[in-house]
Design a protein around this motif. Structure first.
Motif, PDB file in Angstrom:
ATOM      1  N   LEU A 113     -35.730  64.786  22.000  1.00  0.00           N
ATOM      2  CA  LEU A 113     -36.256  65.548  23.130  1.00  0.00           C
ATOM      3  C   LEU A 113     -35.699  66.966  23.187  1.00  0.00           C
ATOM      4  O   LEU A 113     -36.345  67.861  23.717  1.00  0.00           O
ATOM      5  N   GLN A 114     -34.464  67.184  22.659  1.00  0.00           N
ATOM      6  CA  GLN A 114     -33.858  68.524  22.668  1.00  0.00           C
ATOM      7  C   GLN A 114     -33.927  69.136  24.070  1.00  0.00           C
ATOM      8  O   GLN A 114     -34.623  70.106  24.333  1.00  0.00           O
ATOM      9  N   LEU A 115     -33.156  68.566  24.965  1.00  0.00           N
ATOM     10  CA  LEU A 115     -33.237  68.930  26.375  1.00  0.00           C
ATOM     11  C   LEU A 115     -32.480  70.208  26.703  1.00  0.00           C
ATOM     12  O   LEU A 115     -31.479  70.555  26.068  1.00  0.00           O
ATOM     13  N   SER A 140     -35.804  70.475  30.973  1.00  0.00           N
ATOM     14  CA  SER A 140     -36.921  70.909  30.137  1.00  0.00           C
ATOM     15  C   SER A 140     -36.688  70.399  28.722  1.00  0.00           C
ATOM     16  O   SER A 140     -35.584  69.971  28.382  1.00  0.00           O
ATOM     17  N   SER A 141     -37.738  70.421  27.909  1.00  0.00           N
ATOM     18  CA  SER A 141     -37.666  69.928  26.546  1.00  0.00           C
ATOM     19  C   SER A 141     -38.361  70.912  25.622  1.00  0.00           C
ATOM     20  O   SER A 141     -39.389  71.506  25.981  1.00  0.00           O
ATOM     21  N   ARG A 142     -37.834  71.065  24.420  1.00  0.00           N
ATOM     22  CA  ARG A 142     -38.427  71.991  23.462  1.00  0.00           C
ATOM     23  C   ARG A 142     -39.763  71.502  22.927  1.00  0.00           C
ATOM     24  O   ARG A 142     -40.476  72.256  22.275  1.00  0.00           O
ATOM     25  N   SER A 163     -42.125  70.407  24.970  1.00  0.00           N
ATOM     26  CA  SER A 163     -43.064  70.473  26.086  1.00  0.00           C
ATOM     27  C   SER A 163     -43.279  71.924  26.507  1.00  0.00           C
ATOM     28  O   SER A 163     -42.311  72.693  26.620  1.00  0.00           O
ATOM     29  N   PRO A 164     -44.524  72.335  26.787  1.00  0.00           N
ATOM     30  CA  PRO A 164     -44.788  73.695  27.244  1.00  0.00           C
ATOM     31  C   PRO A 164     -44.439  73.904  28.719  1.00  0.00           C
ATOM     32  O   PRO A 164     -44.402  75.042  29.187  1.00  0.00           O
ATOM     33  N   ILE A 165     -44.205  72.832  29.455  1.00  0.00           N
ATOM     34  CA  ILE A 165     -43.876  72.934  30.877  1.00  0.00           C
ATOM     35  C   ILE A 165     -42.367  73.004  31.053  1.00  0.00           C
ATOM     36  O   ILE A 165     -41.630  72.157  30.542  1.00  0.00           O
ATOM     37  N   ALA A 166     -41.911  73.997  31.783  1.00  0.00           N
ATOM     38  CA  ALA A 166     -40.484  74.125  32.060  1.00  0.00           C
ATOM     39  C   ALA A 166     -40.308  74.716  33.462  1.00  0.00           C
ATOM     40  O   ALA A 166     -40.918  75.733  33.785  1.00  0.00           O
ATOM     41  N   PRO A 167     -39.519  74.061  34.322  1.00  0.00           N
ATOM     42  CA  PRO A 167     -38.846  72.785  34.033  1.00  0.00           C
ATOM     43  C   PRO A 167     -39.789  71.603  34.219  1.00  0.00           C
ATOM     44  O   PRO A 167     -40.824  71.716  34.876  1.00  0.00           O
TER      45      PRO A 167
END
Length: 254
Positions: A139-141, A175-177, A179-183
């Motif tokens: 997930l690379q959070l 957030s995750s690398r 996913s385009p949504i942050a947070p």
């Protein structure tokens, strides 16, 4: 003859006390590694078990190549307080002031009580969780992890361990690398009596689940889904998090 026996007994007892008094910090590091199934390591341990320091490392376990180290060094001090031992720990990066544990040994048992703080106890960047291996390394959070506790007590004996009180691990502004949504949102793991509960505080990614934590290990079953209107943006992340069942991703660990 009797005097000689007393002399031998005295010498043996003195040697044992000296061994305990000057035991190296590496002894404590070995016990922590064993108790955590190699997920928590005290690397480069220096000093003694009574006054020492080490680098805290999170790993995926004995056979894992994943590992991350917390910045700086953990410093601790142990001293007797009545019939108990008070452990005081400090680490500039992650501990709120001083973390204090009261350890009360008994015959084939050990009771541990965490002295309460009105605020958070420990905090660290969520990215460090990647050292624990799957699924964190995938997930690379980003974000932060924060631990709070209330009336936490843990007792060890020959049958295992029991926990009373509550421990909350909050994952904030996560957030995750991938996913385009942050947070993605804010989430809470709660441990109470060995029962683990995951809830969503708020966010586009909805998480829920339950599990158990014991001396034998941990198990967890949960699910992830997207909040209304965020399905397309989170589709790839949901595919990575677990096995897809329609709009949901089923998470199974342990």
């Amino acid at each position: 003859m009797k005097a000689r026996r007393w002399a031998v007994l005295g010498a043996g007892l003195g040697g044992l006390l000296a061994l305990i008094a000057f035991a190296p910090a590496s002894w404590l590091a070995d016990r922590v590694a064993t108790a955590s199934n190699q997920h928590l390591l005290l690397s480069d341990a220096r000093g003694s078990i009574w006054n020492g320091s080490a680098v805290v490392v999170l790993t995926g376990g004995a056979d894992s190549r994943d590992a991350t180290a917390l910045p700086g060094r953990l410093q601790w001090n142990l001293h007797w307080q009545g019939l108990s031992i008070l452990l005081a720990a400090r680490q500039d990066c992650c501990i709120n002031g001083e973390l204090q544990l009261r350890l009360t040994p008994g015959w084939r048992k050990l009771d541990m009580a965490l002295l309460d703080k009105p605020d958070w106890l420990v905090r660290w960047p969520a990215g460090l969780l990647a050292g624990l291996g799957t699924p964190w390394n995938t997930l690379q959070l980003d974000g932060s992890a924060r631990m709070l506790a209330h009336d936490l007590r843990i007792s060890w004996n020959a049958q295992g361990w029991q926990q009373t009180g509550e421990v909350d691990l909050d994952l904030l502004n996560l957030s995750s690398r991938v996913s385009p949504i942050a947070p993605l949102g804010n989430y809470r793991f709660r441990l109470n009596g060995g029962q683990l509960l995951l809830t969503t505080l708020d966010g586009a990614l909805q998480l829920q689940g339950h599990g158990q934590l014991s001396a034998a290990g941990a198990s967890f079953r949960g699910e992830a889904s997207a909040a209304p209107g965020r399905e397309a943006a989170l589709d790839n992340l949901l595919n990575i998090m677990g096995q897809r069942h329609g709009a949901r991703s089923i998470i199974s660990l342990g």
